[in-house]
Motif scaffolding. Sequence first.
Motif, PDB file in Angstrom:
ATOM      1  N   VAL A 136       0.826  -1.215   0.000  1.00 40.46           N
ATOM      2  CA  VAL A 136       0.000   0.000   0.000  1.00 40.46           C
ATOM      3  C   VAL A 136       0.864   1.270   0.000  1.00 40.46           C
ATOM      4  O   VAL A 136       2.065   1.222   0.269  1.00 40.46           O
ATOM      5  N   HIS A 137       0.182   2.389  -0.254  1.00 41.01           N
ATOM      6  CA  HIS A 137       0.829   3.708  -0.184  1.00 41.01           C
ATOM      7  C   HIS A 137       0.728   4.266   1.237  1.00 41.01           C
ATOM      8  O   HIS A 137       1.665   4.855   1.743  1.00 41.01           O
ATOM      9  N   HIS A 138      -0.428   4.120   1.855  1.00 42.86           N
ATOM     10  CA  HIS A 138      -0.634   4.587   3.233  1.00 42.86           C
ATOM     11  C   HIS A 138      -0.653   3.389   4.176  1.00 42.86           C
ATOM     12  O   HIS A 138      -1.669   2.700   4.278  1.00 42.86           O
ATOM     13  N   GLY A 139       0.476   3.165   4.849  1.00 45.64           N
ATOM     14  CA  GLY A 139       0.553   2.069   5.812  1.00 45.64           C
ATOM     15  C   GLY A 139       0.307   2.575   7.219  1.00 45.64           C
ATOM     16  O   GLY A 139      -0.589   3.406   7.437  1.00 45.64           O
ATOM     17  N   GLY A 192      -9.080  14.891  -5.601  1.00 43.23           N
ATOM     18  CA  GLY A 192      -9.289  13.757  -4.688  1.00 43.23           C
ATOM     19  C   GLY A 192      -7.972  13.121  -4.264  1.00 43.23           C
ATOM     20  O   GLY A 192      -7.136  12.814  -5.118  1.00 43.23           O
ATOM     21  N   HIS A 193      -7.781  12.975  -2.958  1.00 41.25           N
ATOM     22  CA  HIS A 193      -6.551  12.361  -2.443  1.00 41.25           C
ATOM     23  C   HIS A 193      -6.462  10.903  -2.910  1.00 41.25           C
ATOM     24  O   HIS A 193      -5.486  10.484  -3.533  1.00 41.25           O
ATOM     25  N   HIS A 194      -7.535  10.181  -2.640  1.00 37.64           N
ATOM     26  CA  HIS A 194      -7.571   8.764  -3.039  1.00 37.64           C
ATOM     27  C   HIS A 194      -7.500   8.623  -4.561  1.00 37.64           C
ATOM     28  O   HIS A 194      -6.713   7.832  -5.085  1.00 37.64           O
ATOM     29  N   THR A 218       0.217  14.541  -6.252  1.00 30.63           N
ATOM     30  CA  THR A 218      -0.919  13.747  -5.772  1.00 30.63           C
ATOM     31  C   THR A 218      -1.097  13.875  -4.253  1.00 30.63           C
ATOM     32  O   THR A 218      -0.178  14.289  -3.539  1.00 30.63           O
ATOM     33  N   GLY A 219      -2.276  13.512  -3.774  1.00 35.89           N
ATOM     34  CA  GLY A 219      -2.532  13.411  -2.330  1.00 35.89           C
ATOM     35  C   GLY A 219      -2.879  14.725  -1.673  1.00 35.89           C
ATOM     36  O   GLY A 219      -3.518  15.587  -2.261  1.00 35.89           O
ATOM     37  N   ALA A 220      -2.422  14.890  -0.412  1.00 34.59           N
ATOM     38  CA  ALA A 220      -2.712  16.112   0.355  1.00 34.59           C
ATOM     39  C   ALA A 220      -1.559  17.079   0.179  1.00 34.59           C
ATOM     40  O   ALA A 220      -0.813  17.357   1.104  1.00 34.59           O
ATOM     41  N   THR A 261      -6.291  10.497  -6.869  1.00 27.85           N
ATOM     42  CA  THR A 261      -5.011  10.819  -7.518  1.00 27.85           C
ATOM     43  C   THR A 261      -3.898   9.838  -7.127  1.00 27.85           C
ATOM     44  O   THR A 261      -2.853   9.811  -7.766  1.00 27.85           O
ATOM     45  N   GLU A 262      -4.144   9.029  -6.070  1.00 27.40           N
ATOM     46  CA  GLU A 262      -3.074   8.133  -5.607  1.00 27.40           C
ATOM     47  C   GLU A 262      -3.366   6.652  -5.863  1.00 27.40           C
ATOM     48  O   GLU A 262      -2.765   5.778  -5.260  1.00 27.40           O
ATOM     49  N   ARG A 263      -4.276   6.378  -6.770  1.00 27.60           N
ATOM     50  CA  ARG A 263      -4.616   4.989  -7.097  1.00 27.60           C
ATOM     51  C   ARG A 263      -3.608   4.333  -8.023  1.00 27.60           C
ATOM     52  O   ARG A 263      -3.526   3.111  -8.093  1.00 27.60           O
TER      53      ARG A 263
HETATM   54 ZN   LIG Z   1      -1.493  10.159   0.308  1.00 26.99          ZN
END
Ligand SMILES: [Zn+2]
Length: 248
Positions: free
Chosen positions: A62-65, A215-217, A173-175, A219-221
């Motif tokens: 994953v990207h966000h662990g 979108g955070h999600h 991407t993201g925040a 753009t990070e898919r």
């Molecule tokens: Zn992120």
Amino acid sequence: MDRIELELYLNNVLETARFKDYCPNGLQVEGRRKIEKIATGVTASLAFLEAAQEWGADAVLVHHGYFWRNEAPQITGRKYQRLKLLLANDISLFAYHLPLDDHPLYGNNAQLGAKLGLIADSRFGDNNIGWLSTSPMPMSLNHFSAQVEQTLGRTPLVLGDPDQELRRIAWCTGAAQGYFDAAIEAGADVYLTGEISEQIMHISAESGVAFIAAGHHATERYGVQSLGTHLSETFNLEHLFIDIHNPV
Ligand SMILES: [Zn+2]
């Protein structure tokens, strides 16, 4: 594939040693040694882990662990539920944060740019986190935001004059709304990121630089998905990208 070999490979490809991050990058939770099925996703939420376990994943990527800086260290509540699912099912958790935003091929910014048909010619911001592309043909903000909407399957929040002409497109991407000023300084006509904050409206109005929160999600898919595809093409691994709906 052997878990230790996979970890070495990923750390090497993503050059984890180069980054000072807010979380550990690499193997965060150890599971079984032999990996045949790997599931990828944006965030290691409980819903994602349940879907991965149902599919029969030996490991998740994953990207966000977990284990973010300043997070409470106790293993209780939601954190306990997530870790329990991993540990009880012997599933490994691999997580890559900044290294996966940054990577020139499998990174979130590289993949989002490719999806939008943007070719980066420069970078900006701390650690050169932001990307910038100069289009050969100017296009209107209206046209570009419609393209973003179609590509991401989500209506973005757009600030700016719909008819304004864009030549220099910046994205992260993201925040990454905090890099708006850096994008303006780098000469952007529009800055695209995942999230938005209140003050962004005023910065956009006063600078005349358009802003798109896509979108955070959303753009990070693409980073983790392309990395999973690469692993399945390189090694004897079965890969599934699991997209858990997130409107933020
Ligand atoms: Zn992120």
